[in-house]
Design a protein around this motif. Structure first.
Motif, PDB file in Angstrom:
ATOM      1  N   ASP A  43       0.831  -1.203   0.000  1.00 27.51           N
ATOM      2  CA  ASP A  43       0.000   0.000   0.000  1.00 27.51           C
ATOM      3  C   ASP A  43       0.870   1.259   0.000  1.00 27.51           C
ATOM      4  O   ASP A  43       0.596   2.220  -0.726  1.00 27.51           O
ATOM      5  N   MET A  44       1.906   1.235   0.817  1.00 28.01           N
ATOM      6  CA  MET A  44       2.767   2.410   0.908  1.00 28.01           C
ATOM      7  C   MET A  44       3.584   2.603  -0.364  1.00 28.01           C
ATOM      8  O   MET A  44       3.781   3.740  -0.819  1.00 28.01           O
ATOM      9  N   LEU A  45       4.047   1.503  -0.957  1.00 30.46           N
ATOM     10  CA  LEU A  45       4.826   1.638  -2.186  1.00 30.46           C
ATOM     11  C   LEU A  45       3.978   2.192  -3.327  1.00 30.46           C
ATOM     12  O   LEU A  45       4.503   2.874  -4.216  1.00 30.46           O
ATOM     13  N   ALA A  46       2.677   1.933  -3.302  1.00 32.03           N
ATOM     14  CA  ALA A  46       1.798   2.435  -4.355  1.00 32.03           C
ATOM     15  C   ALA A  46       1.716   3.957  -4.350  1.00 32.03           C
ATOM     16  O   ALA A  46       1.375   4.568  -5.366  1.00 32.03           O
ATOM     17  N   ARG A  47       2.030   4.585  -3.223  1.00 26.64           N
ATOM     18  CA  ARG A  47       1.978   6.043  -3.138  1.00 26.64           C
ATOM     19  C   ARG A  47       3.349   6.666  -2.840  1.00 26.64           C
ATOM     20  O   ARG A  47       3.443   7.836  -2.491  1.00 26.64           O
ATOM     21  N   LEU A  48       4.401   5.873  -3.015  1.00 19.87           N
ATOM     22  CA  LEU A  48       5.742   6.358  -2.708  1.00 19.87           C
ATOM     23  C   LEU A  48       6.111   7.577  -3.554  1.00 19.87           C
ATOM     24  O   LEU A  48       6.608   8.585  -3.029  1.00 19.87           O
ATOM     25  N   ASP A  49       5.875   7.513  -4.855  1.00 19.31           N
ATOM     26  CA  ASP A  49       6.230   8.631  -5.726  1.00 19.31           C
ATOM     27  C   ASP A  49       5.405   9.873  -5.392  1.00 19.31           C
ATOM     28  O   ASP A  49       5.938  10.982  -5.283  1.00 19.31           O
ATOM     29  N   ARG A  50       4.101   9.696  -5.233  1.00 15.86           N
ATOM     30  CA  ARG A  50       3.198  10.831  -5.015  1.00 15.86           C
ATOM     31  C   ARG A  50       3.395  11.483  -3.645  1.00 15.86           C
ATOM     32  O   ARG A  50       3.482  12.711  -3.538  1.00 15.86           O
ATOM     33  N   ASP A  51       3.467  10.668  -2.597  1.00 20.48           N
ATOM     34  CA  ASP A  51       3.451  11.207  -1.240  1.00 20.48           C
ATOM     35  C   ASP A  51       4.832  11.466  -0.649  1.00 20.48           C
ATOM     36  O   ASP A  51       4.954  12.202   0.328  1.00 20.48           O
ATOM     37  N   VAL A  52       5.860  10.863  -1.240  1.00 16.79           N
ATOM     38  CA  VAL A  52       7.203  10.997  -0.663  1.00 16.79           C
ATOM     39  C   VAL A  52       8.150  11.691  -1.640  1.00 16.79           C
ATOM     40  O   VAL A  52       8.597  12.813  -1.403  1.00 16.79           O
ATOM     41  N   ILE A  53       8.454  11.042  -2.732  1.00 10.94           N
ATOM     42  CA  ILE A  53       9.481  11.568  -3.634  1.00 10.94           C
ATOM     43  C   ILE A  53       9.067  12.898  -4.253  1.00 10.94           C
ATOM     44  O   ILE A  53       9.876  13.825  -4.370  1.00 10.94           O
ATOM     45  N   ALA A  54       7.790  13.042  -4.616  1.00 10.64           N
ATOM     46  CA  ALA A  54       7.325  14.294  -5.227  1.00 10.64           C
ATOM     47  C   ALA A  54       7.414  15.484  -4.282  1.00 10.64           C
ATOM     48  O   ALA A  54       7.499  16.631  -4.727  1.00 10.64           O
TER      49      ALA A  54
END
Length: 269
Positions: free
Chosen positions: A121-132
């Motif tokens: 679940d967390m990896l599915a939003r890694l780009d949007r919620d963390v890296i971005a």
């Protein structure tokens, strides 16, 4: 505070130093952050730096007095389930603690916790919620829901290692936070293996680990709070006083792993 010992890998340390030296050639202001990589005459700048820090991007921001952005990534205990208000969740308290310890430096801690999530679940939003968000640091709290939701340990390890590498490739430091101690997790078969996996991943990748389970046992043992005060009514999540102690421990860990960098009062551009 208790933390995962950092195993020294000479080759990795050398590569990190070469990378930092390359950054210095591109970013002149970064010389203040890593004076030990430069000629000895620059010691006059007043920076006392030893070996390359475990959190080099955090260290640089502190050294030059630039804003520090942190993403708190995780599940319910990052979101703040069990806290009386969002202001009492650990990320909000961490922001206050770091601003105090860094004498008013601009520190922002963005809460990206969503209750109930496991590693996929967390990896599915890694780009949007963390890296971005382009932070200098991610504190990744993980491993709590995976045993509760039947995630295999091998998959957890593989996915976590892959994600850490993605975060680092984006130029972001990483700190891991292991699962909490609580009766529900203790009674879940195999739950302790996920805690141990977070610790071993930290050792393997030279990533600092906040040993939350050890911290929680220590707070009760040392009389800082009772077990009843530590947990919210659900017996799974921490209450306000536990989150406050967690934030304090996280702040101490971050500053320790950033290395002995003294923040200048003013930096000439």
């Amino acid at each position: 505070m208790s933390k995962t010992p950092n195993t020294v890998f000479p080759a990795r340390r050398m590569l990190r130093r070469l990378g930092l030296l390359g950054a210095l050639l591109v970013l002149p202001t970064a010389v203040l952050a890593y004076a030990d990589l430069l000629p000895e005459s620059l010691d006059m700048l007043g920076f006392d730096l030893g070996d390359s820090p475990d959190l080099p991007h955090v260290a640089r921001q502190i050294a030059i007095g630039a804003p520090l952005k942190i993403v708190a990534f995780g599940s319910s205990s990052t979101e703040g389930v069990g806290a009386s208000t969002p202001a009492n969740a650990y990320p909000a308290r961490l922001q206050i603690d770091l601003r105090k310890k860094l004498h008013g430096m601009d520190v922002a801690v963005i809460n990206r916790g969503i209750g109930g999530e496991h590693v996929d679940d967390m990896l599915a939003r890694l780009d949007r919620d963390v890296i971005a968000a382009e932070p200098q640091l991610v504190i990744w709290q993980t491993g709590s829901n995976d045993p509760l939701r039947g995630v295999s340990l091998d998959h957890f390890r593989e996915a976590t290692v892959s994600a850490i590498r993605r975060i680092r490739d984006a130029g972001i430091d990483v700190v891991l936070m292991e699962p909490q101690w609580c009766p529900k997790l203790e009674s879940t078969p195999g739950a302790s293996r996920f805690r141990d996996a977070v610790r071993s991943i930290g050792d393997e990748l030279d990533v600092p680990v906040i040993r939350r389970a050890d911290l929680m046992h220590g707070w009760v043992r040392e009389g800082k709070l009772t077990t009843k005060q530590l947990f919210a009514a659900d017996g799974l999540h921490m209450a306000d006083r536990g989150y406050a102690l967690l934030a304090e421990a996280a702040a101490q860990s971050i500053l320790q792993d950033a290395g002995p960098v003294r923040s200048p009062e003013a930096v000439a551009e």
